[in-house]
Design a protein around this motif. Structure first.
Motif, PDB file in Angstrom:
ATOM      1  N   UNK A  35      31.552  33.201  24.406  1.00  0.00           N
ATOM      2  CA  UNK A  35      30.160  33.483  24.066  1.00  0.00           C
ATOM      3  C   UNK A  35      30.019  34.291  22.784  1.00  0.00           C
ATOM      4  N   UNK A  36      31.112  34.466  22.051  1.00  0.00           N
ATOM      5  CA  UNK A  36      30.998  35.192  20.779  1.00  0.00           C
ATOM      6  C   UNK A  36      30.235  34.336  19.772  1.00  0.00           C
ATOM      7  N   UNK A  37      29.609  35.012  18.844  1.00  0.00           N
ATOM      8  CA  UNK A  37      28.889  34.316  17.782  1.00  0.00           C
ATOM      9  C   UNK A  37      29.903  33.788  16.777  1.00  0.00           C
ATOM     10  N   UNK A  38      29.607  32.688  16.100  1.00  0.00           N
ATOM     11  CA  UNK A  38      30.560  32.150  15.114  1.00  0.00           C
ATOM     12  C   UNK A  38      30.869  33.199  14.041  1.00  0.00           C
ATOM     13  N   UNK A  43      29.926  37.159   9.510  1.00  0.00           N
ATOM     14  CA  UNK A  43      30.283  37.686   8.189  1.00  0.00           C
ATOM     15  C   UNK A  43      29.182  37.450   7.167  1.00  0.00           C
ATOM     16  N   UNK A  44      28.528  36.292   7.259  1.00  0.00           N
ATOM     17  CA  UNK A  44      27.480  35.988   6.273  1.00  0.00           C
ATOM     18  C   UNK A  44      26.177  36.667   6.668  1.00  0.00           C
ATOM     19  N   UNK A  45      25.192  36.473   5.876  1.00  0.00           N
ATOM     20  CA  UNK A  45      23.901  37.093   6.126  1.00  0.00           C
ATOM     21  C   UNK A  45      23.606  38.106   5.045  1.00  0.00           C
ATOM     22  N   UNK A  46      22.419  38.660   5.091  1.00  0.00           N
ATOM     23  CA  UNK A  46      22.028  39.660   4.103  1.00  0.00           C
ATOM     24  C   UNK A  46      22.551  41.025   4.522  1.00  0.00           C
ATOM     25  N   UNK A  66      23.223  41.063  19.768  1.00  0.00           N
ATOM     26  CA  UNK A  66      23.512  39.708  19.318  1.00  0.00           C
ATOM     27  C   UNK A  66      25.003  39.492  19.085  1.00  0.00           C
ATOM     28  N   UNK A  67      25.674  40.483  18.510  1.00  0.00           N
ATOM     29  CA  UNK A  67      27.093  40.346  18.178  1.00  0.00           C
ATOM     30  C   UNK A  67      27.987  41.166  19.106  1.00  0.00           C
ATOM     31  N   UNK A  68      27.554  41.477  20.313  1.00  0.00           N
ATOM     32  CA  UNK A  68      28.318  42.373  21.191  1.00  0.00           C
ATOM     33  C   UNK A  68      29.726  41.860  21.482  1.00  0.00           C
ATOM     34  N   UNK A  69      29.881  40.586  21.749  1.00  0.00           N
ATOM     35  CA  UNK A  69      31.210  40.044  22.045  1.00  0.00           C
ATOM     36  C   UNK A  69      32.093  40.117  20.803  1.00  0.00           C
ATOM     37  N   UNK A  70      31.531  39.843  19.637  1.00  0.00           N
ATOM     38  CA  UNK A  70      32.300  39.954  18.392  1.00  0.00           C
ATOM     39  C   UNK A  70      32.786  41.389  18.191  1.00  0.00           C
ATOM     40  N   UNK A  71      31.918  42.365  18.445  1.00  0.00           N
ATOM     41  CA  UNK A  71      32.304  43.764  18.292  1.00  0.00           C
ATOM     42  C   UNK A  71      33.408  44.138  19.293  1.00  0.00           C
ATOM     43  N   UNK A  72      33.329  43.629  20.509  1.00  0.00           N
ATOM     44  CA  UNK A  72      34.375  43.911  21.492  1.00  0.00           C
ATOM     45  C   UNK A  72      35.706  43.296  21.075  1.00  0.00           C
ATOM     46  N   UNK A  73      35.662  42.095  20.535  1.00  0.00           N
ATOM     47  CA  UNK A  73      36.893  41.443  20.062  1.00  0.00           C
ATOM     48  C   UNK A  73      37.483  42.243  18.900  1.00  0.00           C
ATOM     49  N   UNK A  74      36.648  42.664  17.979  1.00  0.00           N
ATOM     50  CA  UNK A  74      37.125  43.457  16.841  1.00  0.00           C
ATOM     51  C   UNK A  74      37.725  44.775  17.323  1.00  0.00           C
ATOM     52  N   UNK A 163      21.303  42.593   7.874  1.00  0.00           N
ATOM     53  CA  UNK A 163      19.889  42.346   8.111  1.00  0.00           C
ATOM     54  C   UNK A 163      19.712  41.517   9.380  1.00  0.00           C
ATOM     55  N   UNK A 164      18.627  41.765  10.081  1.00  0.00           N
ATOM     56  CA  UNK A 164      18.351  41.044  11.334  1.00  0.00           C
ATOM     57  C   UNK A 164      17.575  39.757  11.107  1.00  0.00           C
ATOM     58  N   UNK A 165      17.304  39.400   9.879  1.00  0.00           N
ATOM     59  CA  UNK A 165      16.562  38.169   9.599  1.00  0.00           C
ATOM     60  C   UNK A 165      17.375  36.979  10.089  1.00  0.00           C
ATOM     61  N   UNK A 166      16.774  36.160  10.889  1.00  0.00           N
ATOM     62  CA  UNK A 166      17.455  34.977  11.425  1.00  0.00           C
ATOM     63  C   UNK A 166      18.238  35.246  12.689  1.00  0.00           C
ATOM     64  N   UNK A 167      18.215  36.473  13.185  1.00  0.00           N
ATOM     65  CA  UNK A 167      18.899  36.814  14.432  1.00  0.00           C
ATOM     66  C   UNK A 167      17.844  36.911  15.516  1.00  0.00           C
ATOM     67  N   UNK A 168      17.916  36.030  16.492  1.00  0.00           N
ATOM     68  CA  UNK A 168      16.938  36.004  17.571  1.00  0.00           C
ATOM     69  C   UNK A 168      17.663  36.132  18.894  1.00  0.00           C
TER      70      UNK A 168
END
Length: 182
Positions: A35-38, A43-46, A66-74, A163-168
């Motif tokens: 369930x991690x985000x790509x 990495x990309x985004x503003x 939104x990125x909780x699983x990514x942060x746990x993996x890191x 930036x949170x733009x585009x994160x829903x």
């Protein structure tokens, strides 16, 4: 004539074997990690400085969810890298973390060992004792704490500056902003 006595139906959970518990826990772990985000999206985004304290708090709240699983993996990877200098400590760290994940965090069913049900309190006590013994034997607390603090700091910096733009977080947010049709 008397009405029949009412019986209360109770449903209990049937304990399953330890190997089944471990197998299902690994399935739950792999489902969780999937369930991690790509990573390109992560990495990309503003990336820019927030304009106000409110915007900073909003970014922290939104990005951390939104990125909780990514942060746990890191965090797990950086903690493991902090132990690279001592391979035995790294192996023991991996074994202890895996034990916690499989036997407690991602376990859904009660455990049954040698025909006896094992409660959560016994599992936690056993895991805490094993963790303490491993930490005492290998003494890698300092390196591990530094690794975790570096990972938490890196995650916090990402939360604040992305930036949170585009994160829903859910579909209703996207619908309300006209990005999806009902």
């Amino acid at each position: 004539m008397q009405p029949p006595p009412t019986t209360v139906t109770t449903y209990t959970t049937i304990p399953i074997s330890g190997t089944d518990v471990i197998f299902r826990s690994f399935q739950n772990l792999s489902t969780f990690i999937s369930h991690h985000r790509p990573w390109p999206e992560f990495i990309s985004g503003d990336f820019n400085r927030p304009d106000s304290v409110d915007q900073t708090l909003t970014r922290i709240k939104t990005n951390s969810k939104y990125f909780s699983v990514n942060y746990l993996i890191i965090t797990a990877v950086i903690a493991a890298v902090s132990l690279i200098g001592d391979p035995a400590a790294l192996v023991m760290y991996a074994a202890v973390v895996t034990s916690w994940l499989v036997l407690f965090v991602f376990r859904e069913d009660p455990m049954n060992v040698c025909g006896y049900g094992v409660g959560d309190n016994v599992v936690i006590l056993g895991l805490v004792l094993v963790s303490c013994v491993v930490v005492w034997m290998f003494g890698f607390v300092g390196s591990l704490v530094i690794g975790v603090l570096v990972a938490v700091f890196a995650s916090f910096v990402h939360c604040v500056f992305r930036s949170c733009d585009g994160v829903y977080l859910d579909e209703s947010d996207a619908v309300s902003q006209g990005l999806m049709s009902v």
